[in-house]
Design a protein around this motif. Structure first.
Motif, PDB file in Angstrom:
ATOM      1  N   ILE A 153      -3.801   7.317 -14.212  1.00  0.00           N
ATOM      2  CA  ILE A 153      -2.955   6.807 -13.179  1.00  0.00           C
ATOM      3  C   ILE A 153      -3.643   6.602 -11.912  1.00  0.00           C
ATOM      4  CG2 ILE A 153      -0.857   7.375 -11.803  1.00  0.00           C
ATOM      5  CD1 ILE A 153       0.117   8.766 -14.211  1.00  0.00           C
ATOM      6  N   LYS A 154      -4.555   7.708 -11.443  1.00  0.00           N
ATOM      7  CA  LYS A 154      -5.168   7.291 -10.161  1.00  0.00           C
ATOM      8  C   LYS A 154      -6.167   6.038 -10.355  1.00  0.00           C
ATOM      9  CE  LYS A 154      -5.394  12.463  -8.935  1.00  0.00           C
ATOM     10  NZ  LYS A 154      -6.238  13.520  -8.560  1.00  0.00           N
ATOM     11  N   SER A 155      -6.905   6.077 -11.297  1.00  0.00           N
ATOM     12  CA  SER A 155      -7.909   4.988 -11.514  1.00  0.00           C
ATOM     13  C   SER A 155      -6.939   3.526 -11.664  1.00  0.00           C
ATOM     14  CB  SER A 155      -8.427   5.103 -12.978  1.00  0.00           C
ATOM     15  OG  SER A 155      -9.394   4.085 -13.256  1.00  0.00           O
ATOM     16  N   ASN A 156      -6.009   3.567 -12.377  1.00  0.00           N
ATOM     17  CA  ASN A 156      -5.102   2.165 -12.273  1.00  0.00           C
ATOM     18  C   ASN A 156      -4.688   1.928 -10.753  1.00  0.00           C
ATOM     19  OD1 ASN A 156      -5.599   1.847 -15.104  1.00  0.00           O
ATOM     20  ND2 ASN A 156      -3.456   3.019 -15.767  1.00  0.00           N
ATOM     21  N   LYS A 198       2.392   9.244  -5.996  1.00  0.00           N
ATOM     22  CA  LYS A 198       2.952  10.589  -5.689  1.00  0.00           C
ATOM     23  C   LYS A 198       3.996  10.889  -6.764  1.00  0.00           C
ATOM     24  CE  LYS A 198       1.817  10.639  -0.752  1.00  0.00           C
ATOM     25  NZ  LYS A 198       2.301  10.614   0.408  1.00  0.00           N
ATOM     26  N   ARG A 199       5.107  10.201  -6.767  1.00  0.00           N
ATOM     27  CA  ARG A 199       6.091  10.196  -8.037  1.00  0.00           C
ATOM     28  C   ARG A 199       5.569  10.443  -9.204  1.00  0.00           C
ATOM     29  NH1 ARG A 199       8.608   6.048  -5.352  1.00  0.00           N
ATOM     30  NH2 ARG A 199       7.982   4.669  -7.012  1.00  0.00           N
ATOM     31  N   HIS A 200       4.582   9.908  -9.600  1.00  0.00           N
ATOM     32  CA  HIS A 200       4.094  10.028 -11.172  1.00  0.00           C
ATOM     33  C   HIS A 200       3.475  11.404 -11.275  1.00  0.00           C
ATOM     34  CE1 HIS A 200       4.642   5.749 -11.733  1.00  0.00           C
ATOM     35  NE2 HIS A 200       4.591   6.086 -12.963  1.00  0.00           N
ATOM     36  N   LEU A 201       2.676  11.699 -10.440  1.00  0.00           N
ATOM     37  CA  LEU A 201       1.898  12.998 -10.242  1.00  0.00           C
ATOM     38  C   LEU A 201       2.946  14.390 -10.315  1.00  0.00           C
ATOM     39  CD1 LEU A 201      -1.046  12.025  -7.933  1.00  0.00           C
ATOM     40  CD2 LEU A 201      -1.128  12.436 -10.308  1.00  0.00           C
ATOM     41  N   GLN A 202       3.851  14.130  -9.224  1.00  0.00           N
ATOM     42  CA  GLN A 202       5.038  15.103  -9.275  1.00  0.00           C
ATOM     43  C   GLN A 202       5.347  15.418 -10.507  1.00  0.00           C
ATOM     44  OE1 GLN A 202       7.129  13.974  -6.083  1.00  0.00           O
ATOM     45  NE2 GLN A 202       5.879  14.678  -4.351  1.00  0.00           N
ATOM     46  N   LYS A 247       0.706  -1.292  -0.175  1.00  0.00           N
ATOM     47  CA  LYS A 247      -0.004   0.145  -0.005  1.00  0.00           C
ATOM     48  C   LYS A 247       0.793   1.299  -0.084  1.00  0.00           C
ATOM     49  CE  LYS A 247      -3.508   0.352   2.622  1.00  0.00           C
ATOM     50  NZ  LYS A 247      -4.499   0.200   3.795  1.00  0.00           N
ATOM     51  N   VAL A 248       1.756   1.330   0.857  1.00  0.00           N
ATOM     52  CA  VAL A 248       2.982   2.352   0.868  1.00  0.00           C
ATOM     53  C   VAL A 248       3.511   2.632  -0.506  1.00  0.00           C
ATOM     54  CG1 VAL A 248       4.799   3.499   1.900  1.00  0.00           C
ATOM     55  CG2 VAL A 248       3.185   2.457   3.196  1.00  0.00           C
ATOM     56  N   ASP A 249       4.018   1.327  -1.161  1.00  0.00           N
ATOM     57  CA  ASP A 249       5.059   1.787  -2.466  1.00  0.00           C
ATOM     58  C   ASP A 249       3.654   2.177  -3.498  1.00  0.00           C
ATOM     59  OD1 ASP A 249       6.827   0.625  -1.288  1.00  0.00           O
ATOM     60  OD2 ASP A 249       6.461  -1.582  -2.072  1.00  0.00           O
ATOM     61  N   ILE A 250       2.645   1.691  -3.362  1.00  0.00           N
ATOM     62  CA  ILE A 250       1.499   2.013  -4.588  1.00  0.00           C
ATOM     63  C   ILE A 250       1.113   3.885  -4.161  1.00  0.00           C
ATOM     64  CG2 ILE A 250      -0.798   2.262  -5.078  1.00  0.00           C
ATOM     65  CD1 ILE A 250      -0.796  -0.780  -4.500  1.00  0.00           C
ATOM     66  N   ASN A 260      -4.669  19.541 -20.935  1.00  0.00           N
ATOM     67  CA  ASN A 260      -5.962  18.845 -20.646  1.00  0.00           C
ATOM     68  C   ASN A 260      -5.402  17.229 -20.994  1.00  0.00           C
ATOM     69  OD1 ASN A 260      -7.576  20.835 -20.306  1.00  0.00           O
ATOM     70  ND2 ASN A 260      -8.363  21.227 -22.501  1.00  0.00           N
ATOM     71  N   LYS A 261      -4.590  17.295 -21.976  1.00  0.00           N
ATOM     72  CA  LYS A 261      -4.168  15.693 -22.173  1.00  0.00           C
ATOM     73  C   LYS A 261      -3.163  15.211 -20.885  1.00  0.00           C
ATOM     74  CE  LYS A 261      -0.671  13.338 -24.906  1.00  0.00           C
ATOM     75  NZ  LYS A 261       0.365  13.361 -25.991  1.00  0.00           N
ATOM     76  N   TYR A 262      -2.653  16.077 -20.360  1.00  0.00           N
ATOM     77  CA  TYR A 262      -1.736  15.475 -19.278  1.00  0.00           C
ATOM     78  C   TYR A 262      -2.860  15.290 -17.763  1.00  0.00           C
ATOM     79  CZ  TYR A 262       2.544  15.936 -21.249  1.00  0.00           C
ATOM     80  OH  TYR A 262       3.633  15.773 -22.257  1.00  0.00           O
ATOM     81  N   ASN A 263      -3.754  16.215 -17.974  1.00  0.00           N
ATOM     82  CA  ASN A 263      -4.800  16.082 -16.694  1.00  0.00           C
ATOM     83  C   ASN A 263      -5.478  14.518 -16.772  1.00  0.00           C
ATOM     84  OD1 ASN A 263      -4.382  18.472 -15.454  1.00  0.00           O
ATOM     85  ND2 ASN A 263      -5.910  19.663 -16.791  1.00  0.00           N
ATOM     86  N   LYS A 264      -5.688  14.459 -18.067  1.00  0.00           N
ATOM     87  CA  LYS A 264      -6.429  12.986 -18.475  1.00  0.00           C
ATOM     88  C   LYS A 264      -5.439  11.878 -18.016  1.00  0.00           C
ATOM     89  CE  LYS A 264      -8.333  10.310 -22.252  1.00  0.00           C
ATOM     90  NZ  LYS A 264      -8.708  10.184 -23.588  1.00  0.00           N
ATOM     91  N   LYS A 265      -4.236  11.955 -18.158  1.00  0.00           N
ATOM     92  CA  LYS A 265      -3.305  10.723 -17.812  1.00  0.00           C
ATOM     93  C   LYS A 265      -3.313  10.659 -16.190  1.00  0.00           C
ATOM     94  CE  LYS A 265      -0.174  10.642 -21.876  1.00  0.00           C
ATOM     95  NZ  LYS A 265       1.499  10.864 -22.223  1.00  0.00           N
TER      96      LYS A 265
END
Length: 631
Positions: free
Chosen positions: A219-222, A191-195, A183-186, A210-215
């Motif tokens: 990531i959050k959904s996955n 966080k790393r991907h979002l940053q 859970k911590v790793d996920i 908008n394209k990067y907002n969609k990505k």
């Protein structure tokens, strides 16, 4: 109560003086034995507590210490013995009178013959007494051993339970730690991907924001999907381990209760046997005391008159000693179970664990959506599977350990309701198959030939309209066993499908829905939700009942098999759960348990590549679960 000849008091006498020819109280007895004026009476004083027992009492010879008088000539001492009248003392004139032509002997000759027999009989009695004492000693030693071994076995059971439950707790803790770290790793990855994405978005042009907002949303959904999958996997494993921990606890309690019940039953048998031996020892001791008293008195008339009574008392004891005490099968079984030192007690480790080796789909059945009713090994590493389809088709399918089809036979049944098919191994190349409600056949898995007979033609007294429910074989004897729904009768056929005999199983089974033959025993799964073992020679006698696993009292025994080491496996079903249970070869005690696919319908022990495997087949999902049993 009698009158003492010394003090004339009416008391319970404690001795008898043959010189005074009367009874003595305790005080007069002491006076008789210590007074110098009565010292000639001392040899004639006998304690009543040493002489009285059953039919051998002082009353039988208390008038024979002095020379008896002739019954007819009361003033004349007897000189002869009339054998015809039971060694009656008589005088010389009577031998020519009322006892003329009788068998007359002098007292000395009669005494000599009686003395020899006395010595021989009493010698035998002494030997029997020593034998009885030795039996009492052995019983007491065995009792001590049983108490000691019972305590050791209880400690071993407790130790094994604590060890196994400790392992499960350790595994559960490791699983929880891994879950927390994942859970911590996920979260960190998210966080790393979002940053990184945020920095990239600041550099990129506004039009692609908008394209990067969609990505970011992807990531959050996955991450959420991955987290949910992890939670589900953790929950499933946690439930499985918790249930296994409960099974271990129940097995420990059941084993301990069985052990205590066996000890209690054996103690009851021992108490009965000990009482018997102690009673026999008392009788033998009293006979010895009485016999020795007669011989040591050295009085001819006493020996002549009392010998027959002593011999009469010895005879029933002699008969009992010759017969001995039969040792029942139950006593032998209990002693063997409680006196032996088990492998667990010697410290050879924890109970056997079970490992699932592989799961395979069955080719030629799965693609046609057919069902699996029964499975049997062929002796060469392949399996024979029989079952039905949603229509009237029945199949006999030979597959290998990978589930690949080797050969298949399709038959059609006339009965649209009873569309089950069962099979069992008969020889390396042949299996017995129930191909319709009333047909039994032998299928050659090499040649593909199939010989079929109608059961109502083979067995004249087969119950009308009752279809075949189960089949088993005894390959060494080339015998086939079949049974029907609604009857306790099991019919025996030879390998030519000819009727041989029949037997009737106990009422507790009601009617068999699965059975197996092993070492002269018929192992039964009954319609009463109970399973037991019966003697093939006495099929109405239950040898032992298989303990149900800790699922529920209404769990049903579906299928049964036996491996090469004679361990017995029963597939038990209860609503949404199914459990495979391994039992000991000779007592029906639970050794191991394993939760299996809830759709499991049958189990078989099959030799593959020189290694025996346990195969569990499912009914509708058409899968083979292959287990290797590791000790």
């Amino acid at each position: 109560m009698r009158e003492c000849c010394g003090c004339s008091e009416k008391v319970k006498p404690s001795a008898y003086c043959f010189k005074c020819n009367d009874f003595l109280c305790d005080n007069c007895k002491k006076l008789h034995l210590s007074n110098k004026l009565l010292k000639d009476h001392k040899p004639y004083v006998t304690l009543l507590t040493k002489a009285e027992h059953n039919n051998v009492t002082l009353g039988l010879f208390n008038t024979h210490k002095e020379v008896p008088k002739c019954q007819i000539h009361s003033e004349t001492a007897s000189q002869l013995c009339c054998k015809s009248c039971g060694n009656l003392p008589i005088c010389v004139p009577c031998s020519y009178g009322s006892h003329k032509n009788h068998d007359i002997s002098d007292v000395a000759s009669v005494v000599n013959s009686m003395k020899d027999r006395f010595i021989t009989e009493l010698s035998g009695v002494r030997n029997w007494k020593e034998e009885v004492n030795e039996n009492l000693k052995t019983l007491k030693e065995n009792d001590h051993k049983i108490i000691s071994n019972t305590h050791k076995k209880a400690e071993t059971l407790k130790s094994n339970y604590e060890k196994e439950s400790g392992k499960v707790e350790t595994t559960l803790k490791t699983l929880r730690d891994d879950h927390a770290r994942s859970k911590v790793d996920i979260e960190n990855n998210k966080k790393r991907h979002l940053q990184a994405l945020q920095k990239q978005m600041e550099v990129e042009m506004q039009e692609i924001k908008n394209k990067y907002n969609k990505k970011a949303e992807e990531i959050k959904s996955n991450s959420e999907i991955t987290l949910k999958a992890l939670e589900k996997k953790f929950q499933d494993q946690e439930n499985l381990l918790s249930e296994e921990c409960n099974v271990l606890s129940n097995e420990f309690e059941n084993s301990l209760k069985t052990l205590q019940a066996q000890e209690k039953e054996l103690h009851a048998i021992y108490r009965e046997r000990t009482a018997h031996f102690e009673n026999t020892e008392k009788r033998l001791k009293n006979i010895l005391v009485t016999g020795n008293s007669i011989l040591e008195g050295n009085n001819s008339w006493t020996i002549v008159q009392c010998a027959s009574d002593v011999f009469a008392a010895i005879h029933p004891v002699e008969e009992k000693m010759k017969k001995g005490i039969p040792k029942t099968d139950r006593l032998s079984q209990l002693e063997a179970l409680l006196l032996e030192v088990s492998s667990d007690q010697r410290g050879n480790g924890s109970p056997v664990r079970k490992y699932e080796e592989s799961v395979v789909d069955i080719e030629g059945i799965n693609d046609k959506e057919w069902y699996v009713n029964s499975i049997a090994g062929t002796g060469d590493g392949n399996f024979v599977i029989s079952g039905n389809s949603p229509t009237k088709e029945l199949h006999i399918t030979v597959v290998n350990a990978q589930g690949k089809r080797i050969r298949q036979k399709i038959t059609v049944t006339d009965d649209p309701i009873h569309r089950w098919s069962y099979c069992d191994f008969l020889s390396k190349c042949k299996v017995v198959v129930i191909s319709s409600p009333f047909k039994v056949g032998i299928y050659d898995i090499v040649k593909g030939t199939y010989f079929v007979s109608n059961i109502t033609e083979v067995i004249s007294n087969w119950p009308k309209d009752w279809y075949i429910r189960c089949v088993a074989t005894e390959p060494k004897e080339h015998l086939i066993y079949v049974s029907s729904v609604g009857t306790k009768d099991v019919y025996v056929l030879n390998n030519q499908l000819n009727y041989q005999s029949q037997m009737r199983v106990p009422d507790m089974v009601q009617w068999p829905q699965a059975f197996k033959v092993s070492e002269g025993k018929l192992l039964l799964c009954g319609s009463t939700n109970r399973a037991c073992a019966v003697d093939m020679k006495k099929p109405d006698k239950v040898l032992y009942e298989f303990i149900k696993p800790s699922m529920d009292d209404v769990c049903i025994p579906l299928s049964i098999c036996v491996d090469k080491k004679r361990f017995i496996y029963i597939l038990w079903s209860h609503y949404m759960k199914c459990m495979l249970v391994q039992y000991s070869p000779r007592g029906g005690l639970i050794k191991k348990t394993k939760l299996v696919d809830r759709d499991a319908s049958c189990v078989a022990a099959v030799e593959t590549e020189h290694t025996e495997k346990i195969i569990v087949a499912t009914h509708a999902s058409r899968k083979l679960y292959i287990y290797r049993m590791v000790e």
